[in-house]
Design a protein around this motif. Sequence first.
Motif, PDB file in Angstrom:
ATOM      1  N   ILE A   1       0.839  -1.206   0.000  1.00 35.30           N
ATOM      2  CA  ILE A   1       0.000   0.000   0.000  1.00 35.30           C
ATOM      3  C   ILE A   1       0.870   1.251   0.000  1.00 35.30           C
ATOM      4  O   ILE A   1       0.607   2.224  -0.706  1.00 35.30           O
TER       5      ILE A   1
ATOM      6  N   GLN B   1      -6.069   6.110   1.241  1.00 41.54           N
ATOM      7  CA  GLN B   1      -5.571   4.942   1.950  1.00 41.54           C
ATOM      8  C   GLN B   1      -6.158   4.824   3.353  1.00 41.54           C
ATOM      9  O   GLN B   1      -6.295   3.736   3.897  1.00 41.54           O
TER      10      GLN B   1
ATOM     11  N   GLN C   1      -9.212   2.507   4.316  1.00 40.42           N
ATOM     12  CA  GLN C   1      -9.053   1.123   4.753  1.00 40.42           C
ATOM     13  C   GLN C   1      -8.908   1.088   6.266  1.00 40.42           C
ATOM     14  O   GLN C   1      -8.088   1.828   6.831  1.00 40.42           O
ATOM     15  N   HIS C   2      -9.683   0.259   6.926  1.00 39.39           N
ATOM     16  CA  HIS C   2      -9.806   0.322   8.377  1.00 39.39           C
ATOM     17  C   HIS C   2      -8.502   0.018   9.103  1.00 39.39           C
ATOM     18  O   HIS C   2      -8.316   0.428  10.240  1.00 39.39           O
ATOM     19  N   HIS C   3      -7.573  -0.709   8.476  1.00 35.57           N
ATOM     20  CA  HIS C   3      -6.344  -1.058   9.167  1.00 35.57           C
ATOM     21  C   HIS C   3      -5.239  -0.025   8.978  1.00 35.57           C
ATOM     22  O   HIS C   3      -4.198  -0.117   9.607  1.00 35.57           O
TER      23      HIS C   3
ATOM     24  N   SER D   1       0.064   0.948   9.809  1.00 38.61           N
ATOM     25  CA  SER D   1      -1.152   0.143   9.677  1.00 38.61           C
ATOM     26  C   SER D   1      -1.160  -0.940  10.738  1.00 38.61           C
ATOM     27  O   SER D   1      -0.111  -1.343  11.238  1.00 38.61           O
TER      28      SER D   1
END
Length: 498
Positions: A64, A104, A107-109, A201
């Motif tokens: 990512i 980015q 995204q939950h993480h 993350s």
Amino acid sequence: MKKNHKTILVDRVKKYHFELKHLLILLLILLTFQVFVSVIQKYSMRNFLVDTQKWYQQDFAERIAILTATSLEMLLETSAQNQNHNDIEVKKIVQAFNIILSQQLLQHHVEEVCVILSAKGGDITATDKGQALFSYFFDHSTGQQESDIYYDHAVKMYKTIMKDMEASEQIYSTLEGRQAVHVFVPFVPKGEYAGAVYMKSKPEFSFLTGGILTGYNEISLISTGLILFGLLAMFYISTYAMRERNEAQEQLYQEREKKLKENIHLQKEALFAKRIYHTHHKAEKIMGFIKEDLSALAIKNIDSIKYRVIKYANFISRVIYDMKWFDPPIHAIRNPIFKTDLNELIKFIIDNIFLRVSKNRDQFEFNLDLDRQLPKLGINEFVIWEIIEPLIQNSIDHSDDEKIVISIRTQYDKKKNVTRVFVEDDGKGIAPELLEKNDLGVKKIFLENISTKNQNQRSGYGCYIAYEIATERCGWQIDAVNKTNNGCQMILTIPHFA
């Protein structure tokens, strides 16, 4: 009546010598072993899952972060830095920076994303604002940017690796605890090192690990039960077999009778199986030719390759068709709708089968003398293929690696309305014992399990299959003779039916 039933049940149990203590001992040993194995495997699987989780967390976070850095670099590559931008262009560029950095975080993480820049004078700033990035790269306000306090920890971490990253331009990632991953990706717009893209993350995989371990526990319990019942079933079957062995001798005689009948049936299928084996081997070779042709496909050779590939594909179709039939219908072999040009087929087999094989290619050469007056044959061309190819291969196989010339001649006798095909070579010829006839008048070379190859070569059924197809299915005649000087000659006689 009840006593009689109980007595019968007890007698049956005693007969098999099956007692409760045996079951308890077996169950105890099995459970102990299974529990021990399950604990060891569960511990090993847990360690494997933890290590896999760590690796995947880092790899996923790095991917990512790389995507974000690449997107920012592509944006800078496509935006001119040395020209004045109007307000609309400035707004678009700033918005693009904000979108790349903020998407980015959807995204939950992913918890943190920013760009760490090395300013003139040695100052380091961290920002996730598109306006700040625009000022840095387009207004060149390198000394006026203030670092976001929220990313002070990222700046501290970056300072420890800054020199190494600038020298190597490699990705740096660290794992904090069991979940948090810190990733620094070199930020090199237009080939100039400017800093790093930072991302933090926390991928969560504990639910997956727990689910796998729970499933493993369930499987262990089920497997224990299945093993137990399997052993009990094996015990019962073995004891039952002991009781039934007196009946086995009688069943053996019955089985022998059944086997004799099956052998008779298998003998009828032998030709079918051997023909499929040989055609399957040829099909593998043909598939290799198709791959070579498709690899060499170009505009200048598309017509020739198209012609060959269609022929090859039709042969493969015939192989598949033959696999469905023990005794193919006669109309699939002989039919007036077939208009096979024998001369063209022989040329195709020579040019596109034998001359395409690289192995021992210098061992032989061909001379063709084909009668142009040859009428078309009402036989499927791929059936003829299965006859002609083994006869040519026979000349190559018995040459003992000596160079030979294989001559193929076709001749049409208009008065007798008969076509003859002569396949001959100048090799050592066929052993005289193979030209002897059996009680049915068939020469041994055309019998099953007879080969002209050396003993160190695997014997085949080429001439046998060619003889069976030619005589039994096509109504032709085939003969083999030795020439007066050197070599042998195979003669196919093809009558043309009105």
